[in-house]
Design a protein around this motif. Sequence first.
Motif, PDB file in Angstrom:
ATOM      1  N   GLY A  26      16.029 -28.202 -35.904  1.00 29.75           N
ATOM      2  CA  GLY A  26      17.320 -28.526 -36.454  1.00 29.75           C
ATOM      3  C   GLY A  26      18.184 -27.346 -36.381  1.00 29.75           C
ATOM      4  O   GLY A  26      19.656 -27.518 -36.090  1.00 29.75           O
ATOM      5  N   THR A  27      17.872 -26.367 -36.843  1.00 28.25           N
ATOM      6  CA  THR A  27      18.563 -24.833 -36.874  1.00 28.25           C
ATOM      7  C   THR A  27      19.068 -24.456 -35.392  1.00 28.25           C
ATOM      8  O   THR A  27      20.080 -24.247 -35.150  1.00 28.25           O
ATOM      9  CB  THR A  27      18.014 -23.798 -37.632  1.00 28.25           C
ATOM     10  OG1 THR A  27      17.564 -24.285 -38.823  1.00 28.25           O
ATOM     11  CG2 THR A  27      18.593 -22.651 -37.853  1.00 28.25           C
ATOM     12  N   ARG A  29      18.832 -26.385 -32.789  1.00 27.60           N
ATOM     13  CA  ARG A  29      19.510 -27.389 -32.098  1.00 27.60           C
ATOM     14  C   ARG A  29      20.900 -27.311 -32.571  1.00 27.60           C
ATOM     15  O   ARG A  29      22.114 -27.236 -31.962  1.00 27.60           O
ATOM     16  CB  ARG A  29      18.933 -28.873 -32.701  1.00 27.60           C
ATOM     17  CG  ARG A  29      19.844 -30.048 -32.017  1.00 27.60           C
ATOM     18  CD  ARG A  29      19.300 -30.242 -30.627  1.00 27.60           C
ATOM     19  NE  ARG A  29      20.029 -31.601 -30.030  1.00 27.60           N
ATOM     20  CZ  ARG A  29      20.039 -31.958 -28.882  1.00 27.60           C
ATOM     21  NH1 ARG A  29      19.139 -31.330 -28.155  1.00 27.60           N
ATOM     22  NH2 ARG A  29      20.524 -33.130 -28.589  1.00 27.60           N
ATOM     23  N   TYR A  30      21.504 -26.934 -33.939  1.00 29.00           N
ATOM     24  CA  TYR A  30      22.742 -26.938 -34.392  1.00 29.00           C
ATOM     25  C   TYR A  30      23.375 -25.609 -33.745  1.00 29.00           C
ATOM     26  O   TYR A  30      24.524 -25.725 -33.238  1.00 29.00           O
ATOM     27  CB  TYR A  30      22.649 -26.684 -35.860  1.00 29.00           C
ATOM     28  CG  TYR A  30      23.994 -26.191 -36.390  1.00 29.00           C
ATOM     29  CD1 TYR A  30      24.828 -27.520 -36.739  1.00 29.00           C
ATOM     30  CD2 TYR A  30      24.598 -25.230 -36.938  1.00 29.00           C
ATOM     31  CE1 TYR A  30      26.136 -27.220 -37.417  1.00 29.00           C
ATOM     32  CE2 TYR A  30      25.612 -24.919 -37.422  1.00 29.00           C
ATOM     33  CZ  TYR A  30      26.312 -26.003 -37.685  1.00 29.00           C
ATOM     34  OH  TYR A  30      27.702 -25.781 -38.299  1.00 29.00           O
ATOM     35  N   ASN A  31      22.646 -24.312 -33.643  1.00 32.45           N
ATOM     36  CA  ASN A  31      23.175 -23.478 -32.863  1.00 32.45           C
ATOM     37  C   ASN A  31      23.596 -23.633 -31.626  1.00 32.45           C
ATOM     38  O   ASN A  31      24.733 -22.972 -31.116  1.00 32.45           O
ATOM     39  CB  ASN A  31      22.273 -22.127 -33.134  1.00 32.45           C
ATOM     40  CG  ASN A  31      22.400 -21.563 -34.514  1.00 32.45           C
ATOM     41  OD1 ASN A  31      23.067 -21.750 -35.308  1.00 32.45           O
ATOM     42  ND2 ASN A  31      21.199 -21.147 -34.964  1.00 32.45           N
TER      43      ASN A  31
END
Length: 371
Positions: A26-27, A29-31
């Motif tokens: 998730g981290t 992907r968010y970046n």
Amino acid sequence: MPPRFNIPPLTRSCLLSTIGLSVLYGTIRYNQLINRPSGDTTPPDAYTIPFLTIVPGLSIVYPWVFVLASFVETNIFNLAITLSTLFYGGKYLERAWGSAEFGKFLLVVSLVPNFVAFTLFNLWFVLTGSTFFAFRTVCGGIALQASFLVAFKQLVPEHTVTIFRGVVKIRVKHFPAIFLLINLISWPIFRTDVSMVLAFLGFFTSWTYLRFFKTSYPDLGSAESPQIKGDASETFSLANFFPDPIQRPVAIISDAVYNILITLKICTPFSAEDISASNSRHNTAGGDVGLSSIFISGGGPSGGRGIGGSTRAEAERRRAMALKALDQRLHAVSSKAATTPPTQAAATTVNAGSSNNGANALGETKFDPHN
């Protein structure tokens, strides 16, 4: 007093790995999304992480993803389901099989479905030329969920799970077919092609492993020889996973495939002793052995709601078996004392008398599991 969660070591490691890998995914992907160039019209699904999840066109250089991808979830809903599956199902299976056997099972049902899915999506890319299949993200615990349901079908097929205060009652042996049906229906509606593929691959992989390769014992509560390879019982045949109307066609197809595998010497045919031992093991194990512990965390009165009857039935069954074993021992001691040779009578008078007195004091027991 707050509930205490005694989680076996391998299950605990899987839970922590799932949380850690999913948060890492998730981290990253968010970046990826917040750092993409302005005016970029690339859809979010086109951004992939091939070193954490399986991307058929890219992940061949990251072989570890064929195992790790099973513990990576892309949204909070799927993460909650996978964590629940690992917590309840993993805890039960690890205690039933031991950490070593449970570890082998996890490795097989993670590696094989993911690799086959990787191969299928690449094949579809070659046949259709669509990059949709080449850059599809394949990950998640769907294969694990299907595999755990198959394992429960083997261990406690007749256990009934009651939900919604008794409104819905479902036997464990029906769970795998229901799970496959749900994934098959959701595929065209929600475009969950990856989940559908992993569900069926997890089902067939786990059944094949448990049916033909996993080492077990005639007595599920013992770790003593002789060992049995696979499960040749009739209740664990492939046809018995499906409703009655389609069992016959499934049996014909599965028997034909089985005979081909025997001819190719991939599988070894079961002997009559294997079939008898497996059927005996299933009959001895009973339908409710220990599954209720999955749903009881605190041990309070509310913890066993809906399953208290099976817990009592299991306690009565164990009590009856203990009484039968005690009765057999007392009769064996009495018979031995009665057949003692006259030359040893003087030496054994005290012991025989003590045994007989113990038998008279305890009385005979009666094996009746319904009382």
